[in-house]
Write a protein that holds these residues in place. Structure first.
Motif, PDB file in Angstrom:
ATOM      1  N   SER A  69      75.847   3.663 -47.699  1.00 42.21           N
ATOM      2  CA  SER A  69      74.452   3.773 -48.078  1.00 42.21           C
ATOM      3  C   SER A  69      73.838   4.217 -47.236  1.00 42.21           C
ATOM      4  O   SER A  69      73.665   4.375 -46.139  1.00 42.21           O
ATOM      5  N   ASN A  70      72.497   4.397 -47.788  1.00 43.14           N
ATOM      6  CA  ASN A  70      71.120   4.269 -46.479  1.00 43.14           C
ATOM      7  C   ASN A  70      71.174   4.082 -45.650  1.00 43.14           C
ATOM      8  O   ASN A  70      70.871   4.113 -44.120  1.00 43.14           O
ATOM      9  N   GLN A  71      70.886   2.381 -45.951  1.00 42.21           N
ATOM     10  CA  GLN A  71      70.900   1.863 -45.209  1.00 42.21           C
ATOM     11  C   GLN A  71      71.665   1.223 -44.025  1.00 42.21           C
ATOM     12  O   GLN A  71      71.643   0.884 -43.583  1.00 42.21           O
ATOM     13  N   GLN A  72      73.121   1.145 -44.516  1.00 43.44           N
ATOM     14  CA  GLN A  72      74.623   1.399 -43.708  1.00 43.44           C
ATOM     15  C   GLN A  72      74.101   2.153 -42.883  1.00 43.44           C
ATOM     16  O   GLN A  72      74.273   2.110 -41.338  1.00 43.44           O
ATOM     17  N   SER A  75      71.503   1.634 -40.335  1.00 47.19           N
ATOM     18  CA  SER A  75      71.911   0.463 -38.838  1.00 47.19           C
ATOM     19  C   SER A  75      73.707   0.439 -38.564  1.00 47.19           C
ATOM     20  O   SER A  75      73.181   0.310 -37.147  1.00 47.19           O
ATOM     21  N   GLU A 109      63.587   9.873 -40.883  1.00 45.67           N
ATOM     22  CA  GLU A 109      64.173   8.329 -40.636  1.00 45.67           C
ATOM     23  C   GLU A 109      65.121   8.301 -39.757  1.00 45.67           C
ATOM     24  O   GLU A 109      65.215   7.321 -38.981  1.00 45.67           O
TER      25      GLU A 109
END
Length: 322
Positions: A69-72, A75, A109
């Motif tokens: 995912s984008n968040q993974q 991170s 980002e």
């Protein structure tokens, strides 16, 4: 890192794997500590001439990018940024979008989590953009990169299905942008690199396919991004040292020794193949090297194993298998 920095010359960089572990629910999740330790281990390795990897590529094809995912992903890159800073190398990661506006958001980002250079893929559109539209797409990413203090690396992958090829005329125009630190050319047809170098001797080009490291160097590439170097880093760095020296005979010995496994870097299942080979290398086929990718057939497993064993035997004879 300054734009169009000479630091990008004569180096090879690993496109590192992402370690995974089972969560309490049994689902796979990123093992950040193991991934950081593994990346640091590669950056510590020296070639026979004493040089090391010149950068760190995270969350790429070999880093399970298409499954995160984008968040993974953000991170993961934040964690890898700590390693890159410790070893004083740039952190590189890719970006692909359908529109230039979406791309601009991604660049911001990535910069926010510590990425130094963004590998910019062509726009993900079904219809092939014109060179003018393509240039605008990259030019906006360059402007945003300048704004947030990073650089970009246009990524041309004409051999891969689904990616629009960038013309040599467009690539030369992009190379002139001050925010462009290098061009990444992932193709087994190194004449593309040679054509670019004939038109612009100052161009900085990184090869993206392990099978052509030596030929890309002969054509004028100043380095490369490697997948096989994650398994045999000493061999990969030493080969680049020989390429830099113009010692083509010694470089070719290493290339030939690794050819059986380098072949896997140019296949559609390169993530699954190379991660499995790395698992064999560390006696950890089922452990932290499990993948979110496709399950390999027994025939594929046997093929990868045989290719790994052959490469290790040949590299052992050259003192480069560790």
């Amino acid at each position: 890192m300054g734009t169009n920095s000479a630091d990008w010359r004569y180096t090879v960089m690993p496109a590192v794997f992402t370690w995974l572990k089972a969560s309490a629910s049994g689902a796979l999740e990123i093992d950040f500590d193991a991934t950081k330790d593994y990346a640091a281990g590669i950056l510590k390795v020296q070639g026979k001439g004493g040089t090391r990897m010149g950068g760190l590529v995270g969350s790429g094809t070999l880093g399970e990018n298409s499954y995160l995912s984008n968040q993974q992903r953000l991170s993961l890159l934040s964690a890898l940024s700590e390693v890159a800073k410790e070893y004083n190398v740039p952190l590189i990661s890719g970006a692909a979008a359908e529109t230039k506006e979406e791309l601009a958001t991604i660049v911001k980002e990535l910069a926010a989590v510590g990425v130094d250079t963004v590998m910019v893929m062509p726009p993900k559109t079904q219809q092939t953009p014109s060179d003018e539209e393509m240039y605008d797409y990259y030019a906006l990413s360059a402007a945003v990169a300048k704004e947030v203090g990073v650089t970009i690396m246009p990524y041309n992958n004409p051999d891969a299905a689904g990616y629009h090829a960038l013309s040599t005329e467009l690539l030369n125009k992009l190379a002139a942008l001050p925010e462009v630190t290098a061009l990444k050319i992932s193709t087994t047809d190194v004449s593309v690199i040679e054509t670019l170098m004939l038109e612009n001797k100052e161009a900085k080009i990184l090869a993206g396919v392990d099978t052509v490291t030596v030929h890309a160097g002969l054509a004028g590439a100043c380095g490369g991004i490697t997948g096989v170097g994650c398994i045999f880093p000493k061999a990969s760095v030493t080969m680049q040292e020989y390429v830099n020296e113009g010692n083509w005979a010694e470089a070719n010995k290493i290339s030939q020794a690794m050819n059986s496994i380098s072949y896997l870097d140019a296949q559609p299942l390169l993530l699954e193949y190379l991660k499995f080979a790395f698992g064999i290398h560390h006696n950890d086929v089922e452990g932290g090297l499990r993948t979110l990718g496709k399950a390999l057939t027994q025939q594929q497993i046997d093929d990868v194993r045989a290719r790994y064993i052959l490469a290790k035997e040949r590299l052992s004879e050259l003192g480069l298998a560790e």
